[in-house]
Design a protein around this motif. Structure first.
Motif, mmCIF file in Angstrom:
data_model
loop_
_atom_site.group_PDB
_atom_site.id
_atom_site.type_symbol
_atom_site.label_atom_id
_atom_site.label_comp_id
_atom_site.label_asym_id
_atom_site.label_seq_id
_atom_site.Cartn_x
_atom_site.Cartn_y
_atom_site.Cartn_z
ATOM 1 N N PRO A 177 0.895 -100.977 -11.663
ATOM 2 C CA PRO A 177 1.939 -100.200 -12.348
ATOM 3 C C PRO A 177 1.413 -99.453 -13.573
ATOM 4 O O PRO A 177 1.925 -99.610 -14.682
ATOM 5 C CB PRO A 177 2.933 -101.290 -12.755
ATOM 6 N N TRP A 178 0.408 -98.624 -13.380
ATOM 7 C CA TRP A 178 -0.209 -97.945 -14.518
ATOM 8 C C TRP A 178 0.136 -96.459 -14.534
ATOM 9 O O TRP A 178 1.114 -96.053 -15.126
ATOM 10 C CB TRP A 178 -1.724 -98.152 -14.504
ATOM 11 N N GLY A 179 -0.661 -95.655 -13.860
ATOM 12 C CA GLY A 179 -0.449 -94.214 -13.874
ATOM 13 C C GLY A 179 -0.964 -93.580 -15.149
ATOM 14 O O GLY A 179 -1.217 -94.254 -16.156
ATOM 15 N N PRO A 180 -1.134 -92.247 -15.148
ATOM 16 C CA PRO A 180 -1.757 -91.575 -16.293
ATOM 17 C C PRO A 180 -0.921 -91.606 -17.561
ATOM 18 O O PRO A 180 -1.478 -91.705 -18.659
ATOM 19 C CB PRO A 180 -1.960 -90.135 -15.788
ATOM 20 N N GLU A 181 0.412 -91.513 -17.439
ATOM 21 C CA GLU A 181 1.243 -91.478 -18.647
ATOM 22 C C GLU A 181 1.162 -92.801 -19.402
ATOM 23 O O GLU A 181 0.940 -92.836 -20.617
ATOM 24 C CB GLU A 181 2.699 -91.152 -18.296
ATOM 25 N N ARG A 182 1.340 -93.910 -18.683
ATOM 26 C CA ARG A 182 1.280 -95.213 -19.351
ATOM 27 C C ARG A 182 -0.116 -95.470 -19.904
ATOM 28 O O ARG A 182 -0.265 -96.019 -21.007
ATOM 29 C CB ARG A 182 1.688 -96.326 -18.392
ATOM 30 N N THR A 183 -1.136 -95.074 -19.163
ATOM 31 C CA THR A 183 -2.506 -95.269 -19.638
ATOM 32 C C THR A 183 -2.733 -94.527 -20.943
ATOM 33 O O THR A 183 -3.271 -95.084 -21.909
ATOM 34 C CB THR A 183 -3.516 -94.805 -18.579
ATOM 35 N N ALA A 184 -2.319 -93.259 -20.990
ATOM 36 C CA ALA A 184 -2.506 -92.464 -22.202
ATOM 37 C C ALA A 184 -1.707 -93.036 -23.376
ATOM 38 O O ALA A 184 -2.222 -93.141 -24.497
ATOM 39 C CB ALA A 184 -2.115 -91.014 -21.941
ATOM 40 N N GLU A 185 -0.472 -93.404 -23.121
ATOM 41 C CA GLU A 185 0.359 -93.972 -24.190
ATOM 42 C C GLU A 185 -0.246 -95.251 -24.759
ATOM 43 O O GLU A 185 -0.141 -95.530 -25.954
ATOM 44 C CB GLU A 185 1.764 -94.261 -23.651
ATOM 45 N N THR A 186 -0.901 -96.009 -23.906
ATOM 46 C CA THR A 186 -1.534 -97.256 -24.351
ATOM 47 C C THR A 186 -2.823 -96.980 -25.113
ATOM 48 O O THR A 186 -3.141 -97.672 -26.091
ATOM 49 C CB THR A 186 -1.831 -98.157 -23.143
ATOM 50 N N ALA A 187 -3.575 -95.967 -24.698
ATOM 51 C CA ALA A 187 -4.901 -95.717 -25.268
ATOM 52 C C ALA A 187 -4.871 -94.927 -26.573
ATOM 53 O O ALA A 187 -5.730 -95.136 -27.440
ATOM 54 C CB ALA A 187 -5.772 -94.979 -24.252
ATOM 55 N N TRP A 188 -3.915 -94.011 -26.739
ATOM 56 C CA TRP A 188 -3.964 -93.119 -27.909
ATOM 57 C C TRP A 188 -3.875 -93.859 -29.244
ATOM 58 O O TRP A 188 -4.557 -93.470 -30.206
ATOM 59 C CB TRP A 188 -2.901 -92.035 -27.815
ATOM 60 N N HIS B 244 -5.228 -96.600 -29.970
ATOM 61 C CA HIS B 244 -6.594 -97.097 -30.174
ATOM 62 C C HIS B 244 -7.503 -95.965 -30.636
ATOM 63 O O HIS B 244 -8.239 -96.102 -31.623
ATOM 64 C CB HIS B 244 -7.122 -97.700 -28.868
ATOM 65 N N PHE B 245 -7.467 -94.831 -29.928
ATOM 66 C CA PHE B 245 -8.293 -93.690 -30.329
ATOM 67 C C PHE B 245 -7.897 -93.205 -31.727
ATOM 68 O O PHE B 245 -8.745 -92.759 -32.501
ATOM 69 C CB PHE B 245 -8.163 -92.555 -29.321
ATOM 70 N N GLY B 246 -6.619 -93.294 -32.022
ATOM 71 C CA GLY B 246 -6.155 -92.893 -33.343
ATOM 72 C C GLY B 246 -6.676 -93.772 -34.457
ATOM 73 O O GLY B 246 -6.768 -93.346 -35.611
ATOM 74 N N THR C 259 -12.961 -80.943 -29.384
ATOM 75 C CA THR C 259 -13.087 -81.964 -30.425
ATOM 76 C C THR C 259 -11.876 -81.931 -31.344
ATOM 77 O O THR C 259 -11.295 -82.977 -31.684
ATOM 78 C CB THR C 259 -14.376 -81.735 -31.242
ATOM 79 N N ARG C 260 -11.479 -80.723 -31.766
ATOM 80 C CA ARG C 260 -10.324 -80.593 -32.643
ATOM 81 C C ARG C 260 -9.049 -81.054 -31.943
ATOM 82 O O ARG C 260 -8.188 -81.712 -32.533
ATOM 83 C CB ARG C 260 -10.181 -79.150 -33.123
ATOM 84 N N ALA C 261 -8.923 -80.724 -30.644
ATOM 85 C CA ALA C 261 -7.733 -81.133 -29.889
ATOM 86 C C ALA C 261 -7.667 -82.647 -29.752
ATOM 87 O O ALA C 261 -6.593 -83.249 -29.882
ATOM 88 C CB ALA C 261 -7.738 -80.474 -28.504
ATOM 89 N N PHE C 262 -8.812 -83.269 -29.508
ATOM 90 C CA PHE C 262 -8.847 -84.722 -29.391
ATOM 91 C C PHE C 262 -8.446 -85.372 -30.705
ATOM 92 O O PHE C 262 -7.647 -86.319 -30.738
ATOM 93 C CB PHE C 262 -10.242 -85.180 -28.974
ATOM 94 N N ALA C 263 -8.999 -84.877 -31.813
ATOM 95 C CA ALA C 263 -8.689 -85.461 -33.114
ATOM 96 C C ALA C 263 -7.211 -85.321 -33.440
ATOM 97 O O ALA C 263 -6.590 -86.244 -33.986
ATOM 98 C CB ALA C 263 -9.544 -84.805 -34.197
ATOM 99 N N ALA C 264 -6.632 -84.166 -33.099
ATOM 100 C CA ALA C 264 -5.208 -83.947 -33.378
ATOM 101 C C ALA C 264 -4.343 -84.895 -32.559
ATOM 102 O O ALA C 264 -3.379 -85.472 -33.071
ATOM 103 C CB ALA C 264 -4.844 -82.493 -33.089
ATOM 104 N N ALA D 292 -1.911 -88.403 -33.819
ATOM 105 C CA ALA D 292 -0.508 -88.644 -33.464
ATOM 106 C C ALA D 292 -0.366 -89.800 -32.485
ATOM 107 O O ALA D 292 0.669 -89.950 -31.829
ATOM 108 C CB ALA D 292 0.099 -87.369 -32.868
ATOM 109 N N GLY D 293 -1.405 -90.632 -32.396
ATOM 110 C CA GLY D 293 -1.474 -91.642 -31.348
ATOM 111 C C GLY D 293 -0.480 -92.766 -31.439
ATOM 112 O O GLY D 293 -0.174 -93.401 -30.435
ATOM 113 N N GLY D 294 0.022 -93.069 -32.637
ATOM 114 C CA GLY D 294 0.985 -94.145 -32.760
ATOM 115 C C GLY D 294 0.434 -95.342 -33.507
ATOM 116 O O GLY D 294 -0.724 -95.362 -33.930
ATOM 117 N N ASP D 295 1.268 -96.346 -33.662
ATOM 118 C CA ASP D 295 0.946 -97.530 -34.435
ATOM 119 C C ASP D 295 -0.112 -98.390 -33.731
ATOM 120 O O ASP D 295 0.028 -98.723 -32.549
ATOM 121 C CB ASP D 295 2.219 -98.358 -34.655
#
Length: 464
Positions: free
Chosen positions: A297-308, A310-312, A337-342, A346-349
């Motif tokens: 039950p993953w998919g790209p949206e849940r994966t991104a929401e979980t990872a951002w 951390h990257f943040g 690079t700039r897009a990734f940093a931005a 905004a990645g979350g708590d």
């Protein structure tokens, strides 16, 4: 067969039987690099004189009956991200031009001590933060199978030189798929070790998403290099004391249980990628394994929401510190690079992200109670353009089926080819093990390599 097409394992065996000279082998890959580099652009610098001296020293060891080291005489290129004291360390960035490293990465020290003939460094995207390999500093790196396409990233240069025949082994690193994406697009083998299996340098040695690892042209080659670079290091408190030796020796898979997942819960997988993944499943059955189709039950949206989040907390602030709040400095960074940093900002708590990571891991862990490995595609698409901007993070992340296994970073993942797409670009699968069960993913990879007989065939490689 041309010498540059030998696997590292084959070359080592021939040299140990005194049927191959390490000097001749090095000259073959140097000539191949000279022939292919204008088109591929995967090498940042070469150390030919030093490499020739190292190859001659290895030849003397073979001739003199001296104790032979694990990588004795094997040509190898290093991902440019891995620092060497006194050498350039530019991270593909104009802002770092001319910068030199103060210390040497522990895996480089181990590779040198193991007798490898290090003869060059390979390109990366800027600060390794894209699944393609092009920068303002080094230009565009292209895929030897089809130069209109990228070899992937961030270890794209390493994947490209292996596919082109410019070296026999290479290093990579992986924080979101950076070993496995190039392995897939370049038709080579790569291993993302579980967190802390291979020592790293601060701050990323403490990042559970991040791992340095080996790349090669066979499972045995990757095992050979992994056994050299793994193990504890005094400079990395996270590095595991347990030594986990792996093997690329093929054998039957009788009794082994494989969970085959085609879309990881919602990735839009290209029909060619799916067909090649199903062929892998059939090959594993032929090798003796039980293979079942499963869902996650993953998919790209849940994966991104979980990872951002951390990257943040880790990668994003690292990039922000480079710009130093200066608009002129920031403008010299690559758009991706700039897009990734931005996006990371905004990645979350972060604490909520840690909770989400635990919830993300649970269904995988429950699934793996009944299975020894999970097999799934590496990338959902059949290729990205060589100069793909990669500024739309959501669009890019939706194609990368690698990131879930950085989120649950304590699992070992072996990436191997699964076939080729009509555009000539290879496709690949990931063999994912239970936490820290490195040996099983190599066992499955070796059996699959033997059964498919794709990249073991000399005709597999791009002619260029």
């Amino acid at each position: 067969m041309e010498l540059f097409r030998l696997t590292a394992t084959e070359a080592s065996e021939l040299m140990r039987r005194r049927e191959l000279s390490p000097v001749d082998l090095l000259e073959s890959v140097i000539a191949r690099t000279e022939a292919t580099e204008p088109a591929i652009n995967a090498v940042t610098e070469q150390w030919i004189d030093e490499a020739r001296s190292a190859a001659a020293a290895s030849e003397a060891r073979f001739a003199g009956g001296e104790a032979l080291r694990p990588l004795e005489g094997i040509p190898l290129m290093l991902k440019d991200e891995h620092p060497i004291a006194g050498r350039l360390l530019e991270d593909g960035c104009l802002l770092e031009r001319g910068n030199t490293a103060d210390e040497t990465h522990p895996i480089v020290e181990r590779i040198q001590a193991a007798g490898a003939v290090v003869h060059g460094r390979t390109t990366t995207p800027e600060y390794c933060c894209a699944p393609v390999t092009h920068t303002k500093l080094w230009g565009v790196t292209r895929n030897p199978w089809n130069p209109d396409f990228t070899p992937g990233g961030s270890s794209g240069g390493s994947g490209a030189v292996l596919a082109a025949g410019s070296t026999l082994l290479a290093t990579g690193s992986d924080i979101g798929g950076s070993i496995r994406i190039p392995a897939s697009f370049c038709g080579v083998v790569g291993f993302k070790p579980p967190f802390a299996r291979v020592p790293g340098m601060a701050p990323f040695n403490s990042d559970t998403y991040c791992a340095d690892g080996p790349m090669g042209r066979s499972v045995a080659d990757v095992a050979m290099l992994q056994n050299v670079i793994s193990g504890p290091w005094v400079g990395d408190a996270a590095s595991l004391r347990e030594i986990a030796t792996v093997s690329g020796v093929a054998g039957p898979l009788d009794g082994l249980r494989v969970a085959l997942c085609l879309d990881l819960g919602g990735y839009d997988v290209d029909p060619v990628v799916e067909a090649n993944t199903r062929a892998v499943g059939a090959a594993l059955v032929a090798a003796g394994a039980t293979v079942d189709l499963v869902e996650l039950p993953w998919g790209p949206e849940r994966t991104a929401e979980t990872a951002w989040p951390h990257f943040g907390a880790v990668m994003g602030p690292f990039i922000e510190s480079i710009a130093e709040g200066d608009a002129a400095r920031a403008e010299q960074l690559m758009p991706y690079t700039r897009a990734f940093a931005a996006q990371a900002a905004a990645g979350g708590d972060y604490v909520e992200g840690l909770v989400a990571e635990s919830a993300f891991y649970r269904p995988f862990a429950e699934l793996m109670i009944d299975y020894d490995v999970l097999v799934c595609p590496t990338v959902a698409t059949t290729g990205l353009a060589a100069d793909e901007p990669c500024t739309d993070s959501a669009a890019i992340f939706s194609q990368l089926m690698t990131l879930p296994f950085n989120v649950i970073g304590r699992v070992p993942v072996l990436a191997v080819p699964s076939g080729r797409a009509p555009n000539g670009v290879p496709t690949g699968v990931q063999i994912v093990g239970r936490s820290y069960d490195d040996a099983t993913v190599f066992r499955v990879g070796a059996a699959l390599e033997q059964e498919l007989a794709l990249w073991t065939d000399p005709a597999w490689w791009p002619a260029m």
